[in-house]
Scaffold this active site. Structure first.
Site, PDB file in Angstrom:
ATOM      1  CD  GLU A  77     -11.558 -10.894  19.390  1.00  9.72           C
ATOM      2  OE1 GLU A  77     -11.872  -9.811  19.919  1.00  9.72           O
ATOM      3  OE2 GLU A  77     -10.477 -11.468  19.580  1.00  9.72           O
TER       4      GLU A  77
ATOM      5  CB  SER B  59      -3.474 -14.870  23.518  1.00  4.67           C
ATOM      6  OG  SER B  59      -4.353 -14.232  22.648  1.00  4.67           O
TER       7      SER B  59
ATOM      8  CB  SER C 195      -8.327 -15.955  20.835  1.00  5.41           C
ATOM      9  OG  SER C 195      -7.242 -16.068  21.706  1.00  5.41           O
ATOM     10  N   GLY C 196      -6.674 -18.802  19.935  1.00 12.11           N
ATOM     11  CA  GLY C 196      -6.382 -20.166  20.353  1.00 12.11           C
ATOM     12  C   GLY C 196      -6.605 -21.193  19.256  1.00 12.11           C
TER      13      GLY C 196
ATOM     14  N   GLY D 287      -9.146 -13.213  14.325  1.00 14.70           N
ATOM     15  CA  GLY D 287     -10.378 -13.484  13.595  1.00 14.70           C
ATOM     16  C   GLY D 287     -11.538 -12.684  14.166  1.00 14.70           C
TER      17      GLY D 287
END
Ligand code: ATP
Ligand code: MG
Length: 749
Positions: free
Chosen positions: A456, A229, A179-180, A454
């Site tokens: 986690e 997000s 994330s990000g 992706g």
């Protein structure tokens, strides 16, 4: 120039004894002897580069580039690459493909705003967290005209487009990362490039770009990791005509995070659209929806975060309406959609009061309640019944059972989530309608872009991580298989005798998830069907049946672990059964089908209101079949991989945290690519390049020869051992470390 010539001559192969691999890492002895640059772990855990000053036995004294001198065990020294390889475009060019070298190379480039690098066929994109001038028309044109070939998302999109046109084969661009990391931005740049290549006269490409704005409004939110997000996975297929113009598109979405509609962590926001609507709706619309400020809604104010720095929600609302117009969503439908959003917000403000001495409750018939009923276009009575009671079927009759406070709140929230998820689905259906051009997938002229969460691994991992990581496990297998195929292909095409190297497959982990009846998903479904099951009985069941599986780790209590390709993750089964069942109360179906809202009925008539098979499926099973469909689709494409990397957790420019980056390089398989290449011949140079760089070292008599013969002469002249190289039709292939030796000779010359 001489390419054909070389081919005619055929390959000269230095033979590699099959099944016997030379030992690559051994040459650290050579490094020590020659006092070459090495990497060593510093006490703070970071990598430092330096030169070996001296060594005695197992210990070496290293003078670091920072000036300090440290003693380290020689076992811990790792070869560094010669200067000539500093900041190479493609990591595969490094002679030493170890972790610190890869990390350093990416960092070195990042410091110069070179955010893209290649790792063989994979594009690595490091999020700059600032605007860099590499996306304008000028850059776009230079990639289009092949004037530029440095790593870039444009180059990937260009390759996909050209391969599609050349081979008439569907292509895919698979983007992953945490994330990000920049997946969604990267996907947008890829779309922008394809839109520029495929622009026709009908403005379709503009419409396609506008879908981003819509889906981001409804599917993105501010989280602690990313102000924008994506809370869903997305695949967009762009279809082209025979002349390469865009002719249509289709969007698929995966696993929207519904819980965000009703529950927020501190500092996070719900979906952007709610704030945009509250801030930007014109006054007539506000009146019709009885709309208040965002701060007045419990669903929004609970997290004490209503705005995002630098974002004007009101202005975004206007952009959104423009985008909705562009994709031809009728004004009446837009207004219906906004009414549903307002209804959800008002539902969140409904409160309950105890009405008897058994703690049963009833909704308060206040402004919130009445607004919700009006916006949903249902009678107050029906809404009251749906929120305060639960219908149980007893033979032909149904009995309404009263609810307690917590049950009623859960039910209200379930209704809100249901409406929102349906609205989202409806939106995707509408967008697709505006792009539909007959049977799309059979064309052989499409490019699909996948933007999906992706791998986690958090401190606490729940059902969401379980699904996400399962999806990544599938994608990783796809990635590995493709990579190996490519690698093998290159060797074979260049006439190289490649002793096939076995590679680790993650099939075993996939089996753990998918096997019937004794896999994680099957056991979860089985337990979800037992009325008396709990998260603990589920955890125990897993341990009972799966303990022998090498990818499964029984943990204490409710927890269990899975050994994923990217590392072990411990999952807490808390909430697994409920999230997997995702009960779609039949009362809601009744309520919403009796209400006057056409929109929710339009969304997915068969699956939601007909009680068909898919509405009975568990979330896990539905996700699995969605994933299978996706994989099936991707398998029919030529894939292009982009791995996005987040260089720091603060979303700041110019900061590169080594540990964070190396963890991601490992998780997204970049180090795996590197490992694969390591097992073969990591250094590859065309004969022209090789002869050009080292040919002058030969005695003069040799210079008149063609590049291939020159290359062979160089290798022989400098006593490169036959097992350390192979000579293909077009390139010289060198084992790990050989290029360093040649560079040394070159320097001494
Ligand atoms: P999530 O999984 O949470 O959706 P993501 O991988 O999609 O995350 P993005 O939303 O694409 O991440 O990127 C996060 C932010 O990083 C962007 O809002 C933008 O500010 C910045 N960013 C990403 N890529 C770039 C880029 N190429 N140039 C400039 N800024 C970028
Ligand atoms: Mg995203």
């Amino acid at each position: 120039v001489e390419e054909n010539n070389e081919k005619a001559k055929g390959p000269v192969t230095g033979s590699v004894p099959k099944g016997k691999e030379p030992e690559w890492d051994d040459n650290i002895g050579y490094f020590i002897k020659k006092r070459l640059r090495v990497w060593c772990r510093l006490p703070n855990g970071q990598w430092g580069i330096g030169k070996i000053q001296s060594n005695s036995g197992d210990e070496a004294t290293v003078s670091l580039s920072s000036g300090t001198v440290i003693k380290v065990s020689t076992e811990e020294l790792i070869p560094a690459n010669p200067d000539v390889l500093e900041g190479v475009d493609d990591l595969i060019q490094l002679s030493y493909l170890n972790e610190p070298s890869v990390l350093h190379n990416v960092k070195h480039r990042y410091a110069q705003d070179l955010i893209y690098s290649k790792a063989g066929p994979v594009l690595i994109a490091v999020n700059p967290f600032k605007d860099i001038p590499i996306y304008g028309n000028e850059t776009l044109t230079s990639y289009k005209q092949n004037a530029k070939d440095s790593p870039h998302v444009y180059a990937i999109a260009d390759a996909a487009y050209n391969e599609m046109m050349r081979d008439e084969k569907n292509q895919s661009i698979i983007i992953s990362g945490e994330s990000g990391a920049g997946k969604t931005e990267t996907a947008k740049y890829a779309m922008q490039y394809l839109a520029a290549l495929g622009c026709g006269n009908d403005g379709m490409e503009y419409e396609i770009l506008q879908t981003n704005c819509i889906l981001e409004a409804f599917g993105n939110a501010k989280t602690s990791r990313n102000d924008n997000s994506s809370r869903f996975g997305k695949l967009i297929e762009i279809h082209f005509t025979a002349s390469g113009k865009i002719r249509g598109a289709k969007i698929q979405t995966f696993l929207l995070e519904k819980s965000r509609v009703v529950q927020l962590a501190n500092g996070e926001r719900s979906y952007h659209i709610f704030y945009q609507l509250c801030a930007g709706a014109p006054s007539t619309l506000r009146d019709r929806l009885n709309l208040k400020m965002a701060s007045e809604y419990k669903y929004l104010n609970q997290s004490e975060c209503l705005v995002i720095d630098g974002v004007d929600d009101g202005m975004k609302f206007h952009k959104l309406v423009e985008a909705l117009d562009t994709v031809q969503i009728h004004k009446e439908d837009q207004e219906q959609a906004f009414a549903m959003l307002a209804a959800v917000l008002w539902l969140g403000n409904i409160s309950f009061q105890v009405i008897d001495n058994e703690n049963h409750v009833e909704a308060l018939a206040d402004e919130a309640f009445n607004s919700a009923a009006r916006l949903l276009n249902c009678s107050a009575q029906d809404l009251m019944l749906a929120l305060s009671s639960h219908k149980i079927q007893a033979g032909k009759d149904s009995i309404a059972k009263k609810l307690t406070m917590q049950q009623a709140i859960d039910r209200r929230d379930a209704l809100s989530k249901f409406i929102y998820a349906d609205l989202f689905e409806w939106l995707v259906v509408q967008i697709n309608k505006s792009f539909e051009v007959g049977e799309l997938m059979i064309t052989g002229r499409s490019i699909s872009i996948l933007d999906i969460y992706g791998f986690e691994s958090f401190k606490n991992n729940s059902f969401e991580q379980f699904c996400i990581n399962y999806a990544n496990e599938r994608l990783q297998q796809h990635f590995n298989r493709h990579l190996f195929k490519l690698e093998q292909q290159e060797y074979e095409e260049d006439g190289i005798d490649w002793t096939k190297v076995d590679f680790e497959d993650n099939q075993e982990c996939l089996n753990l998830f998918e096997k019937k009846p004794l896999g994680l998903l099957s056991l979860l479904d089985e337990e979800s069907n037992f009325p008396n099951a709990t998260d603990l009985t589920f955890a125990n069941k897993l341990k009972q049946y799966l303990n022998g599986n090498p990818c499964f780790k029984g943990e204490r209590g409710r927890a269990f672990g899975v050994c994923h390709y990217a590392g072990e993750v411990v999952y807490d089964t808390n909430g697994f059964l409920e999230k997997n069942r995702d009960p779609m109360h039949s009362d809601f179906i009744q309520l919403l089908s009796s209400c006057g809202c056409q929109l929710l009925k339009l969304a997915s008539p068969s699956s939601q209101f007909g009680g068909s098979e898919s509405s009975m499926q568990s979330v896990g099973t539905k996700f699995k079949s969605q994933l299978f469909k996706l994989m099936h689709q991707l398998e029919k494409t030529t894939p292009h991989f982009i791995r996005c990397i987040k260089p720091n957790a603060k979303q700041l420019p110019g900061q590169y945290e080594d540990d964070l980056v190396s963890k991601q390089l490992r998780c997204c398989g970049v180090l795996e690519v590197v490992r694969i290449s390591r097992s073969g011949y990591p250094t590859r140079m065309t004969h022209q390049e090789f002869a050009g760089r080292y040919g002058f070292l030969l005695p003069e008599t040799n210079v008149s020869q063609d590049p291939l013969s020159l290359s062979v002469a160089v290798l022989k002249n400098f006593n490169v051992l036959p097992e350390m190289y192979q000579v293909g039709y077009t390139k010289v292939y060198l084992r790990m470390g050989q290029i360093g030796t040649l560079e040394e000779q070159r320097k001494q010359f």
